[in-house]
Write a protein that holds these residues in place. Structure first.
Motif, short mmCIF file in Angstrom:
data_model
loop_
_atom_site.label_atom_id
_atom_site.label_comp_id
_atom_site.label_asym_id
_atom_site.label_seq_id
_atom_site.Cartn_x
_atom_site.Cartn_y
_atom_site.Cartn_z
N ASN A 1 0.68 -1.03 0.08
CA ASN A 1 -0.05 0.00 0.12
C ASN A 1 0.80 1.34 -0.06
N TYR B 1 -10.08 -2.62 -6.82
CA TYR B 1 -9.50 -1.17 -7.34
C TYR B 1 -8.88 -0.68 -5.84
N SER B 2 -7.78 0.06 -5.98
CA SER B 2 -7.51 0.96 -4.87
C SER B 2 -8.35 2.06 -4.35
N THR C 1 -2.24 4.95 -5.40
CA THR C 1 -2.47 3.88 -6.31
C THR C 1 -1.58 2.54 -6.22
N LYS C 2 -2.17 1.54 -6.54
CA LYS C 2 -1.12 0.38 -6.22
C LYS C 2 -0.42 0.24 -7.56
#
Length: 325
Positions: free
Chosen positions: A173, A262-263, A292-293
């Motif tokens: 993360n 989704y992140s 965002t990942k």
């Protein structure tokens, strides 16, 4: 010569000699020579000035604007070439001379359990923020005097930001990027005679103008070249990989693939994937959706981005209308 004449000659020689001796003795007693305490003539010579106090180092530039345009791929290349001698970067990697650096951004200064950190680093409290990492990587010995890390530091500001951005990706993360708008205000205009700042980069053409001449076939080739195919599928009904399937993405919601995780960073973006939104996203995903990942650095060339967007547009039964130029 008779004796009288001889005596006169002797007297003429002795009398001046006796007189010289007597007057010399009297002169020595009357005039005593004493050494001078200091020279009668003083010649001033310039003395070397005392060394001036060391001036404080110039403040580092704000890290947020540098991170907004950072390239984590370049940071990775630098880190593995220079830092990889002493550090590992994989999750669960072992310490070498220095600790493993996975998940270091946002972690405590002594983040690797069991590693013998120096007292200089143990004395630092709080997490490794972007600003702290910026100072540390600029000059470790100045940030933590007494550190055992012999690395001199990274002088180039953008290169330092690239490395920090790469370290940020080493996490399940990643920490959200700081907002460039919150960086310190620009300095006042320079005084006359000061060196002028570099001119701002020219603005990019609007995406509509670029799409009008974009090449979808080249865009398809670029998705393979830059590695999009490693994480995404593009055919209708294709399964998700590390990223979602991208069929029908243009004009669809941001979280367009049902069932994909989704992140939160991407879920926070409402509305559809417009051409403008896709252009911003492909420029630098980490800046468009901090947290965002997706670790992809982005596509720098605006024409290449337009080609990729034109290809994504073609992945639909009824492609979205092109924007007006």
């Amino acid at each position: 010569m008779d004796s009288m004449e001889f005596n006169k000659v002797i007297a003429a020689v002795l009398v001046p000699g006796i007189a010289f001796f007597l007057f010399g003795s009297i002169g020595v007693n009357l005039v005593r020579e004493e050494p001078l305490e200091k020279s009668a003539i003083q010649i001033a010579t310039p003395q070397p000035a005392a060394p001036a106090a060391k001036q404080a180092e110039a403040a580092l530039p704000a890290i947020a604007p540098l991170l907004a345009k950072a390239d984590p791929a370049a940071g990775e290349a630098y880190a593995k070439k220079v830092c990889g001698i002493c550090h590992t970067f994989t999750e669960g990697g072992k310490a070498i001379v220095g600790p493993n650096l996975y998940n270091v951004v946002g972690g405590p200064h002594a983040h690797m359990q069991g590693f013998d950190y120096s007292n200089a680093l143990k004395s630092k409290t709080g997490p490794w923020t972007f600003a702290e990492l910026n100072e540390w990587l600029h000059k470790p010995s100045a940030y933590a005097p007494g550190t055992r890390m012999g690395f001199a530091g990274i002088a180039d500001d953008q290169e330092r930001a690239n490395v920090i951005d790469y370290l940020r990706t080493l996490s399940p993360n990643p920490e959200p990027l700081p907002n460039p708008a919150e960086a310190p205000a620009a300095a006042a205009p320079a005084a006359p005679g000061a060196t002028a700042a570099a001119p701002a980069a020219p603005a990019e053409p609007p995406i509509g103008a670029l799409l009008a001449s974009a090449d979808p076939a080249k865009g398809e080739a670029d998705t393979k070249k830059v590695g999009c195919v490693a994480c995404h599928t593009f055919n209708e009904g294709g399964k998700a990989g590390l990223g979602p399937n991208l069929y029908g993405v243009v004009g669809a919601p941001h979280g367009h693939m049902e069932g994909f995780n989704y992140s939160a960073a991407l879920k926070s973006h409402e509305g559809p994937w417009t051409y403008d939104e896709l252009n911003k996203w492909l420029t630098k995903p980490a800046a468009y959706a901090p947290g965002t990942k997706m670790t992809f650095a982005g596509v720098k060339d605006p024409k290449d981005r337009a080609d990729i967007i034109a290809y994504l547009r073609s992945l639909a039964a009824n492609p979205q209308q092109l924007p007006a130029e």
